[in-house]
Design a protein around this motif. Structure first.
Motif, mmCIF file in Angstrom:
data_model
loop_
_atom_site.group_PDB
_atom_site.id
_atom_site.type_symbol
_atom_site.label_atom_id
_atom_site.label_comp_id
_atom_site.label_asym_id
_atom_site.label_seq_id
_atom_site.Cartn_x
_atom_site.Cartn_y
_atom_site.Cartn_z
ATOM 1 N N TYR A 1 0.880 -1.196 -0.013
ATOM 2 C CA TYR A 1 -0.039 0.047 -0.097
ATOM 3 C C TYR A 1 0.710 1.300 0.107
ATOM 4 N N TRP A 2 0.739 1.947 -0.926
ATOM 5 C CA TRP A 2 1.393 3.386 -1.155
ATOM 6 C C TRP A 2 0.372 4.598 -0.594
ATOM 7 N N GLY B 1 6.904 -3.233 -9.485
ATOM 8 C CA GLY B 1 7.122 -2.319 -8.166
ATOM 9 C C GLY B 1 5.891 -1.516 -8.129
ATOM 10 N N ALA B 2 4.756 -1.909 -8.596
ATOM 11 C CA ALA B 2 3.844 -1.100 -8.457
ATOM 12 C C ALA B 2 2.992 -1.537 -7.197
ATOM 13 N N PRO B 3 2.430 -0.600 -6.542
ATOM 14 C CA PRO B 3 1.717 -1.039 -5.103
ATOM 15 C C PRO B 3 0.272 -1.711 -5.708
ATOM 16 N N ASP B 4 -0.287 -2.542 -4.875
ATOM 17 C CA ASP B 4 -1.385 -3.129 -5.098
ATOM 18 C C ASP B 4 -2.337 -2.140 -4.634
ATOM 19 N N THR C 1 -16.939 -5.402 -7.263
ATOM 20 C CA THR C 1 -15.941 -5.937 -6.374
ATOM 21 C C THR C 1 -16.318 -5.619 -4.958
ATOM 22 N N THR C 2 -15.582 -6.448 -4.141
ATOM 23 C CA THR C 2 -15.737 -6.113 -2.608
ATOM 24 C C THR C 2 -15.408 -4.516 -2.351
ATOM 25 N N ALA C 3 -14.476 -4.147 -3.090
ATOM 26 C CA ALA C 3 -13.816 -2.789 -2.595
ATOM 27 C C ALA C 3 -15.082 -1.846 -2.567
ATOM 28 N N ALA D 1 -6.437 -6.952 -1.959
ATOM 29 C CA ALA D 1 -6.840 -5.660 -2.481
ATOM 30 C C ALA D 1 -7.882 -4.857 -2.381
ATOM 31 N N TYR D 2 -9.020 -5.753 -2.803
ATOM 32 C CA TYR D 2 -10.349 -5.199 -2.641
ATOM 33 C C TYR D 2 -10.670 -5.117 -1.055
#
Length: 433
Positions: free
Chosen positions: A48-49, A100-103, A127-129, A332-333
């Motif tokens: 997480y960024w 290298g990208a964050p989730d 989605t769950t998000a 992530a979601y």
């Protein structure tokens, strides 16, 4: 530092924002629906960024992450605090390279259309998000949309309002905040006459702060539906002419090299009576001699209205977005849902003083914060910026011409025509008036 997109930070993104091709195609093995049948069974590590202030705000997010990991012990979160000024380019590079990208990333609301158009972030509908969307304030929720889909979940929000010094108003015989730009100019004249050494306002030459005037005249940067550049429309010319009038008649002299810092210093120390500003400035305002120990001297109001009769300001803040190439989409979601829940937003508001994006998060305890209580009604005036992938890049040519206009180097029409010409280069297929 304001929470909207920085013009300086955007300068380096002009070419990339226009020419970069999509990356980060998902090869995740997440469930087809985007919802895990049993959230407790989801496992893995996600990155997480977080772009919040590392000293004053980040501890709250770290504490929430600990709560998340306690609730979902099979999921571990790799927390990284990334500087707001550099995160955009860093994320683009990582997403483009697929390494290298964050989730999950905390992103300025103005960047959602660009990231979505480049296929760097995943659509979240279904989605769950993205759950319980009816609880979100309309303004913040609208910032998550692009091309008919939802690409973010609102986390914190803000907008521009009018902050003012009640003591100075009282000395000048002003009983209420101005509701139009003409009233602001008239009040500034009263202040100049009755309170020696104090200016009515300070015009911020950052083009983001021009939006209330543009919106108040029914103007905008461009018209996506009509494929037109509109920054030099008659409505926009009227808005910038008004801004120039305020600058000439009512503003303290602007130091263009350090405008924001000087504006803040002047206001919080009582040399300026009122500012167009956002909630992010309040903690700094209260350290000045005009407000320290007398916080109730700080007044809050909506931005003045233009000839449309409407007080309108841009919706700012941050959304959480999920990297489309994540190998841990289900985790992530779940993380995005947890961090943007009403309970989490209440904790964030109480600790950090930021405005929640969910209606249910505005509890009596949360609105007991004067800053949140002051800006909550002002959020009703907020509206999204135009949803264009290149919107951040448009700030730079507008900024350049707006400064020239304020300094009298070019006329309003000539300056906006020049900005429109540059907009045309950044918006392929758009007509320039």
């Amino acid at each position: 530092m304001r929470r909207g997109i920085s013009v300086v930070a955007m300068a380096a993104a002009i070419v990339l924002g226009v020419t970069a091709c999509g990356g980060g195609k998902s090869d995740s093995k997440s469930s087809d629906s985007g919802n895990a049948k049993d959230p407790a069974s989801v496992s893995g590590t996600l990155t997480y960024w977080d772009t919040s202030d590392a000293k004053n705000e980040a501890p709250t997010y770290k504490a929430l992450i600990a709560d998340f990991e306690a609730k979902y012990p099979k999921i571990k979160v790799n927390y990284q605090n990334v500087d707001f000024g550099t995160v955009e380019q860093k994320f683009k590079t990582a997403a483009q390279n697929g390494k290298g990208a964050p989730d999950v990333i905390r992103t300025d609301v103005g960047l959602i259309p660009e990231y979505a158009s480049l296929h760097y972030i995943a659509p979240l509908d279904g989605t769950t998000a993205l759950t319980d969307t009816s609880d979100f304030l309309a303004g913040p929720l609208n910032t998550t949309k692009y091309d008919g889909k939802t690409y973010g979940v609102p986390s914190v929000t803000d907008t521009l309002g009018l902050l003012y010094n009640k003591d100075i108003f009282a000395k000048a015989g002003i009983t209420a905040a101005p509701t139009t730009w003409d009233e602001l100019i008239a009040d500034s004249a009263k202040i100049k006459a009755k309170v020696p050494g104090v200016a009515g306002t300070y015009v911020n030459p950052d083009s983001y702060f021009l939006f209330p005037l543009l919106f108040g005249e029914g103007a905008d940067l461009a018209d996506p539906a009509g494929k037109k550049v509109t920054i030099n429309s008659p409505e926009a010319v009227k808005a910038v002419t008004e801004a120039k009038k305020i600058y000439d008649t009512s503003s303290l002299k602007v130091d263009f090299a350090s405008a924001y810092d000087n504006m803040q210093t002047s206001f919080k120390n009582g040399k300026v009576a009122m500012l167009i500003q956002g909630p992010w400035s309040v903690s700094d305002d209260l350290t000045g001699t005009a407000f320290k120990g007398k916080e109730t001297n700080l007044g809050y109001a909506a931005v003045p209205a233009g000839s449309s009769g409407k007080a309108l300001a841009p919706t700012g803040g941050h959304d959480l977005a999920v990297y489309q190439g994540s190998k841990n989409l289900d985790a992530a979601y779940l993380f995005t849902q947890f961090m943007t829940s009403s309970a989490s937003q209440q904790k964030i508001a109480l600790k950090n003083g930021t405005l929640p994006t969910r209606t249910s998060a505005y509890t009596a305890e949360v609105t007991g914060n004067p800053e949140i209580a002051g800006f909550k009604p002002i959020m009703d005036t907020a509206r999204p910026r135009v949803a264009l992938p290149q919107v951040g890049s448009l700030f730079t040519p507008l900024q350049q011409q707006y400064i020239k206009i304020l300094q009298g180097q070019v006329s309003v029409q000539a300056g906006l025509d020049a900005a429109a010409k540059e907009f045309g280069k950044l918006l392929p297929g758009y007509t320039v008036q």
